[in-house]
Design an enzyme around this catalytic site. Structure first.
Site, short mmCIF file in Angstrom:
data_model
loop_
_atom_site.label_atom_id
_atom_site.label_comp_id
_atom_site.label_asym_id
_atom_site.label_seq_id
_atom_site.Cartn_x
_atom_site.Cartn_y
_atom_site.Cartn_z
CB ILE A 11 -0.93 0.31 1.13
CG1 ILE A 11 -1.20 1.06 1.04
CG2 ILE A 11 0.04 -0.51 2.51
CD1 ILE A 11 -3.31 1.24 2.57
CB SER A 12 0.88 4.19 -2.02
OG SER A 12 1.22 3.46 -3.69
CD GLN A 13 5.97 7.68 2.25
OE1 GLN A 13 6.88 7.49 1.13
NE2 GLN A 13 6.80 8.22 3.11
#
Ligand code: SAM
Length: 234
Positions: A83-85
């Site tokens: 899951i992206s930052q």
């Protein structure tokens, strides 16, 4: 399970244990404040920060990582994906300039978090995921959280979603070697695409691609990023 304990312990050692006294709503507001502060002179719009202030990121990560869900960092979601930052989600969503009536295409559903953030602002979100279990989990998660304006399809996002095109905005959340021509074709005149370009272990750049009302296309580099690769048979 044992294999979950080991990376869990490593996370805890690397980043410290979260405080069990804090509730998720408070942690979420803290995350948003951190994202705004880290964005410096170009903070995301209030629409983006409001959306991120609503979406329960801790529900989009494996349950053993829920307490880390509001750290400003990417987290593993299984199948070698992440899951992206949050700051990257904020930047990409902001660059799209999403409006209330928009129809957005996302390539790389992953956990469904970015789709949920988009769904808080846009009218409808179409999202494509190539890893079947991730696509299925995200579909169930978004349905159970009430995001009925998100549709998820399993497949290679390189080819887009022609039946639902054209899109006001397209966001690609895996790094490609080039802008996929089918996606460019499915972008509305006046629309924007945000896409990381570059090879896996080389410097990648987040690119903003704009299709002008006359159909001409321009693109510019935004900043260096690191994403998992866009896979598939294309
Ligand atoms: N947007 C996601 C989220 O909010 O959790 C994070 C995306 S993760 C960085 C990249 C995702 O792109 C992975 O789930 C990966 O399986 C997916 N992906 C990679 N190549 C793809 C392709 N050709 N078509 C669709 N999805 C792809």
């Amino acid at each position: 399970m044992k294999w979950q304990f080991v990376p869990g312990a490593l996370f805890a050692l690397c980043w410290g244990f979260p405080s069990y006294g804090e509730d998720y709503a408070a942690l979420r507001q803290k995350m948003v404040a951190e994202v705004i502060a880290a964005s410096g002179s170009a903070p995301p719009s209030s629409a983006v920060t409001a959306a991120m202030g609503k979406v329960e990121r801790h529900r989009f990560v494996p349950s053993w990582l829920a307490l880390f869900g509001y750290r400003n960092q990417p987290l593993p979601i299984g199948y070698g994906q992440t899951i992206s930052q949050p700051i990257v989600v904020a930047l990409m969503t902001d660059l799209l300039r999403v409006k209330g009536g928009d129809k957005i295409l996302e390539i790389g559903t992953g956990s469904g978090y970015q789709a949920a953030v988009l769904a808080e602002i846009a009218k409808s979100v179409y999202s494509i995921e190539i890893i079947e279990p991730l696509g299925q989990q995200a579909t169930e998660r978004l349905q159970s959280l009430g995001y009925h304006n998100v549709q998820i399809r399993l497949g290679d996002g390189y080819y887009g979603w022609p039946e639902a095109a054209p899109f006001d905005g397209i966001i690609v959340t895996a790094a490609a070697s080039h802008v996929p021509p089918p996606l460019l074709k499915q972008l509305k005149p006046g629309g924007r695409m945000v896409i990381p370009l570059g090879a896996s272990f080389m410097t990648q750049y987040l690119m903003l691609v704009e299709k002008k009302p006359d159909g001409s296309v321009s693109s510019r580099q935004i900043e260096p990023v690191r994403f998992v690769p866009l896979t598939g048979g294309h």
